[in-house]
Design a protein around this motif. Structure first.
Motif, PDB file in Angstrom:
ATOM      1  N   GLY A 259       0.774  -1.231   0.000  1.00 34.39           N
ATOM      2  CA  GLY A 259       0.000   0.000   0.000  1.00 34.39           C
ATOM      3  C   GLY A 259       0.801   1.275   0.000  1.00 34.39           C
ATOM      4  N   SER A 260       2.106   1.183  -0.294  1.00 39.27           N
ATOM      5  CA  SER A 260       2.970   2.364  -0.223  1.00 39.27           C
ATOM      6  C   SER A 260       3.155   3.077  -1.559  1.00 39.27           C
ATOM      7  CB  SER A 260       4.342   1.962   0.326  1.00 39.27           C
ATOM      8  OG  SER A 260       4.968   1.026  -0.547  1.00 39.27           O
ATOM      9  N   ALA A 261       2.504   2.616  -2.620  1.00 38.76           N
ATOM     10  CA  ALA A 261       2.688   3.223  -3.942  1.00 38.76           C
ATOM     11  C   ALA A 261       2.155   4.651  -3.960  1.00 38.76           C
ATOM     12  CB  ALA A 261       1.985   2.390  -5.007  1.00 38.76           C
ATOM     13  N   SER A 262       2.949   5.580  -4.503  1.00 39.86           N
ATOM     14  CA  SER A 262       2.507   6.974  -4.584  1.00 39.86           C
ATOM     15  C   SER A 262       1.505   7.164  -5.720  1.00 39.86           C
ATOM     16  CB  SER A 262       3.710   7.895  -4.779  1.00 39.86           C
ATOM     17  OG  SER A 262       4.433   7.529  -5.947  1.00 39.86           O
ATOM     18  N   LYS A 263       1.643   6.372  -6.782  1.00 38.49           N
ATOM     19  CA  LYS A 263       0.705   6.417  -7.906  1.00 38.49           C
ATOM     20  C   LYS A 263       0.038   5.048  -8.018  1.00 38.49           C
ATOM     21  CE  LYS A 263       3.297   9.918 -10.488  1.00 38.49           C
ATOM     22  NZ  LYS A 263       4.000  10.238 -11.767  1.00 38.49           N
ATOM     23  N   LYS A 264      -1.100   4.927  -7.365  1.00 36.52           N
ATOM     24  CA  LYS A 264      -1.760   3.626  -7.282  1.00 36.52           C
ATOM     25  C   LYS A 264      -2.144   3.084  -8.654  1.00 36.52           C
ATOM     26  CE  LYS A 264      -3.836   4.593  -2.744  1.00 36.52           C
ATOM     27  NZ  LYS A 264      -5.119   4.725  -2.008  1.00 36.52           N
ATOM     28  N   ASP A 265      -2.674   3.957  -9.531  1.00 38.49           N
ATOM     29  CA  ASP A 265      -3.117   3.495 -10.846  1.00 38.49           C
ATOM     30  C   ASP A 265      -1.950   2.949 -11.657  1.00 38.49           C
ATOM     31  OD1 ASP A 265      -2.158   6.143 -10.808  1.00 38.49           O
ATOM     32  OD2 ASP A 265      -3.094   6.581 -12.726  1.00 38.49           O
ATOM     33  N   LYS A 266      -0.811   3.649 -11.594  1.00 36.63           N
ATOM     34  CA  LYS A 266       0.376   3.196 -12.331  1.00 36.63           C
ATOM     35  C   LYS A 266       0.853   1.848 -11.808  1.00 36.63           C
ATOM     36  CE  LYS A 266       5.128   4.518 -13.489  1.00 36.63           C
ATOM     37  NZ  LYS A 266       6.194   5.529 -13.296  1.00 36.63           N
ATOM     38  N   ASP A 267       0.880   1.713 -10.484  1.00 30.80           N
ATOM     39  CA  ASP A 267       1.340   0.463  -9.887  1.00 30.80           C
ATOM     40  C   ASP A 267       0.398  -0.682 -10.238  1.00 30.80           C
ATOM     41  OD1 ASP A 267       3.673  -0.065  -7.988  1.00 30.80           O
ATOM     42  OD2 ASP A 267       2.094  -1.297  -7.102  1.00 30.80           O
ATOM     43  N   ALA A 268      -0.890  -0.400 -10.285  1.00 31.86           N
ATOM     44  CA  ALA A 268      -1.869  -1.428 -10.663  1.00 31.86           C
ATOM     45  C   ALA A 268      -1.633  -1.897 -12.094  1.00 31.86           C
ATOM     46  CB  ALA A 268      -3.285  -0.881 -10.508  1.00 31.86           C
ATOM     47  N   ARG A 269      -1.334  -0.948 -12.973  1.00 28.29           N
ATOM     48  CA  ARG A 269      -1.052  -1.322 -14.373  1.00 28.29           C
ATOM     49  C   ARG A 269       0.204  -2.173 -14.459  1.00 28.29           C
ATOM     50  NH1 ARG A 269      -2.475   4.173 -15.022  1.00 28.29           N
ATOM     51  NH2 ARG A 269      -0.288   4.801 -15.277  1.00 28.29           N
ATOM     52  N   GLN A 270       1.231  -1.761 -13.704  1.00 28.55           N
ATOM     53  CA  GLN A 270       2.502  -2.495 -13.749  1.00 28.55           C
ATOM     54  C   GLN A 270       2.374  -3.892 -13.146  1.00 28.55           C
ATOM     55  OE1 GLN A 270       4.931   0.404 -11.697  1.00 28.55           O
ATOM     56  NE2 GLN A 270       5.744   1.225 -13.616  1.00 28.55           N
TER      57      GLN A 270
END
Length: 660
Positions: free
Chosen positions: A67-78
């Motif tokens: 849960g530490s991602a600053s850009k959740k949408d980007k991390d979800a895509r990756q």
């Protein structure tokens, strides 16, 4: 000058995960559940940053990310892009038919072998997906697995550098043939990896134009260095290279190799992101110290492109080559672990002794078909998302029992004519290789060392030594299986007895859902014991967790086994690092507790034999070279002891610890 890709990679570095098989299975299940939630059913993934962020939060809720991602949408895509590449999900992140099949196998907990190539069901599915998977590189399409199979058919094995630095450079037919030829030259010491990489880069127009422009400059400043760096993120990331350029210029072009100049060069390297690569390149070591430069300044420098540069032009060429060589090697190194993980999903590769080769049957099967298969190496496959037959990927991929027979005959120079004979020889060879692994990697001393690490929960060291594609409890089961195999004088089909997945290198794999009993060891009748089955149950849980997690499944596994086999001689050994006295007491008292068939209460067992073994005692067994022929009577005597005479801990001390 625009950066252009010169290599392929499978997956994304943002999804560089341990327990790779397990992570794929978990995420497929989470995606399946996510899309069934009412609020998501009619949503579209593409361009929907809010939905993508919601998926990231969903992963966090299910403990898949921290849960530490600053850009959740980007991390979800990756996190999901690698599954798209494999065809397990589509661009909208919905499971494809291939993805549903992978999830079905995971939920069934059935990873048995059901194909001619003798790999597990999930591995066979991944093999088919990888055969279809293509990567786009600068308007080229390349199917990495087919390229890897092609190079292995030509060269039999790829060493570490060939796999890491050269294989990914094969992005089209032309470059693949060039790399194949250069591997032959490399093995005859007529070239080296650095030269091959540099030649490959300079053959690209952006690099050749950048070098030509660099050589035409009257003066070089930070701006020009940043321009030729072609950094993908920002030119400013390459600002520290100007200091390096100046320091290298002093040492090599002005030929000032005094301590002050070398320390200035050392300090310039320390400011780079790739400082370890540059330090090794210039000084021959990743972590060279300033003190060593002061005391060994006359012979501290490594042989490099900079040797014997005599003018400004030669120096700039050397700098340009070194800069982009080390950037490329860093990139290729970064991708290597991913490429190995993805290709390893197929379970047809052996990764051992810093070499990559194919397992016996896949080697001969693909060796006989690669000529035709290679024709499709640089075109995409329209069946990527479909769970199809092997022959639907390419008509040449028709495997049958003759594939096994011919593979064994070719590999070992035999003239076997039946499938039974072939499988018998294949099994014999597998155990030969497995025993070689044990001799090399799991000596008695090493097993004891690892057991100490389990007791102290030095998990990182354990994974580094054994594998990072299995979690710590799985590795504990695996190590217990190997230890018990040695205790049993290496008799029995331990690879079958261990109820966990094993890769082609005989290392464990963790899946999303666990199976039944950990190890089910079969013993034939001997002078020391009757015919029986030993269930080895392993856990790292301690105290209250041990009682909560292990009491029911351990007794259930043994109870169901006894109900099924009707062999009262069969029993269970519960192995753990720290034995809880209440667990010990409950298992001991199973001697007088009946176990019922839940579907037929008249079908029951009047008591079960469950003994416990702490790793402290397992280490004693190994150190004293005790064999199972002796252990059976020790465990049997302990079981027969009167329950009312001693307390549980006193019983364990007298009948287990002291006897061992």
């Amino acid at each position: 000058f625009k950066y252009k890709s010169y290599c392929w990679s499978l997956g994304t570095t943002s999804f560089r995960t341990e327990n790779f098989n397990k992570s794929i299975e978990i995420q497929l299940n989470l995606l399946d559940v996510f899309w069934q939630l009412p609020q998501n059913t009619n949503q579209i993934w593409s361009g929907n940053n809010i939905l993508q962020a919601h998926y990231y939060d969903f992963l966090k809720e299910n403990n898949f990310v921290d849960g530490s991602a600053s850009k959740k949408d980007k991390d979800a895509r990756q996190k999901t892009s690698g599954l798209v590449n494999l065809g397990l999900i589509d661009d909208n992140r919905k499971l494809t038919s291939a993805g549903h099949r992978a999830l079905e196998i995971s939920k069934s907990v059935d990873f048995s072998i059901d194909n001619t190539l003798q790999i597990s069901k999930d591995s066979f599915l991944y093999l088919k997906q990888l055969l279809k998977t293509s990567i786009a590189v600068e308007n080229e399409n390349v199917r990495p697995l087919i390229v890897a199979l092609y190079l292995l058919s030509k060269h039999q094995v790829l060493n570490h550098d060939e796999f890491v630095y050269l294989l990914p450079l094969c992005i089209n037919h032309k470059y693949t043939e060039q790399i194949s030829d250069q591997i032959s030259l490399l093995r005859n010491n007529k070239t080296n990896v650095n030269e091959i990489i540099v030649d490959r880069l300079l053959a690209m127009d952006n690099y050749s134009k950048a070098l030509k422009w660099f050589l035409s400059l009257e003066k070089v400043s930070e701006r020009e260095i940043c321009k030729i760096g072609m950094n993908r993120k920002s030119p400013n990331y390459d600002l520290p290279y100007f200091g390096l350029y100046e320091a290298l210029r002093v040492v090599f072009l002005n030929n000032k190799k005094d301590k002050a100049s070398l320390i200035e060069l050392y300090n310039a390297i320390k400011k780079l992101k790739l400082k370890s690569l540059w330090s090794k390149f210039i000084f021959g070591g990743k972590t060279i110290k300033e003190k060593r430069i002061k005391t060994h300044s006359q012979n501290i420098l490594n042989a490099t492109f900079f040797d014997n540069v005599s003018n400004e032009s030669e120096f700039r060429v050397a700098f340009f080559k070194a800069m982009h060589l080390l950037k490329a090697k860093a990139t290729l190194n970064d991708y290597a672990d991913l490429n190995r993980r993805y290709l390893g999903l197929s379970n047809i590769f052996l990764f051992r002794d810093n070499k990559v080769e194919l397992d016996i049957i896949p080697k001969h099967f693909f060796g006989s078909t690669i000529g035709e298969l290679y024709k499709s190496a640089f075109v995409s496959n329209d069946k990527l998302q479909v769970d199809c037959e092997l022959s639907e990927i390419s008509p040449v991929l028709l495997a049958n029992e003759n594939t096994i027979i011919s593979s064994i005959n070719e590999e070992f120079g035999l003239s076997i004519s039946t499938l039974d004979e072939a499988m018998s020889e294949y099994d014999r060879q597998r155990y030969t290789r497995f025993n070689e692994l044990i001799d090399k990697k799991f000596s008695d001393e090493k097993i004891i060392d690892l057991l100490n690490k389990f007791e102290n929960r030095n998990d990182g060291e354990i994974k580094e030594y054994v594998t990072n594609n299995a979690d710590i409890p799985t590795i504990f089961e695996y190590l217990l299986g190997i230890a018990w195999y040695k205790i049993s004088d290496r008799k029995g089909k331990i690879l079958d007895y261990m109820k966990l997945s094993i890769d082609a290198d005989f290392l464990p794999i963790t899946h999303a859902i666990g199976g039944d009993a950990d190890i089910v060891y079969e013993y034939d009748k001997s002078e020391f014991y009757p015919k029986h089955t030993l269930l080895l149950e392993a856990t790292l849980a301690d105290k209250t967790n041990q009682r909560r997690m292990e009491l029911e499944p351990v007794s259930r596994h043994l109870g169901q086994h006894l109900l099924k086999t009707k062999n009262p001689s069969s029993y269970c050994v519960f192995a753990t690092t720290h034995l809880d006295i209440n667990v010990l007491s409950d298992f001991r008292n199973r001697k007088i507790s009946p176990y019922y068939d839940t579907n037929d209460s008249k079908n029951k067992i009047n008591g079960m034999k469950i003994t416990a073994l702490q790793t402290t005692e397992l280490k004693t067994i190994i150190q004293n070279n005790k064999k199972y022929s002796e252990l059976y009577s020790i465990f049997d005597e302990a079981y027969k002891a009167d329950l009312n005479i001693l307390e549980a801990d006193e019983w364990y001390e007298k009948y287990i610890v002291e006897r061992l």
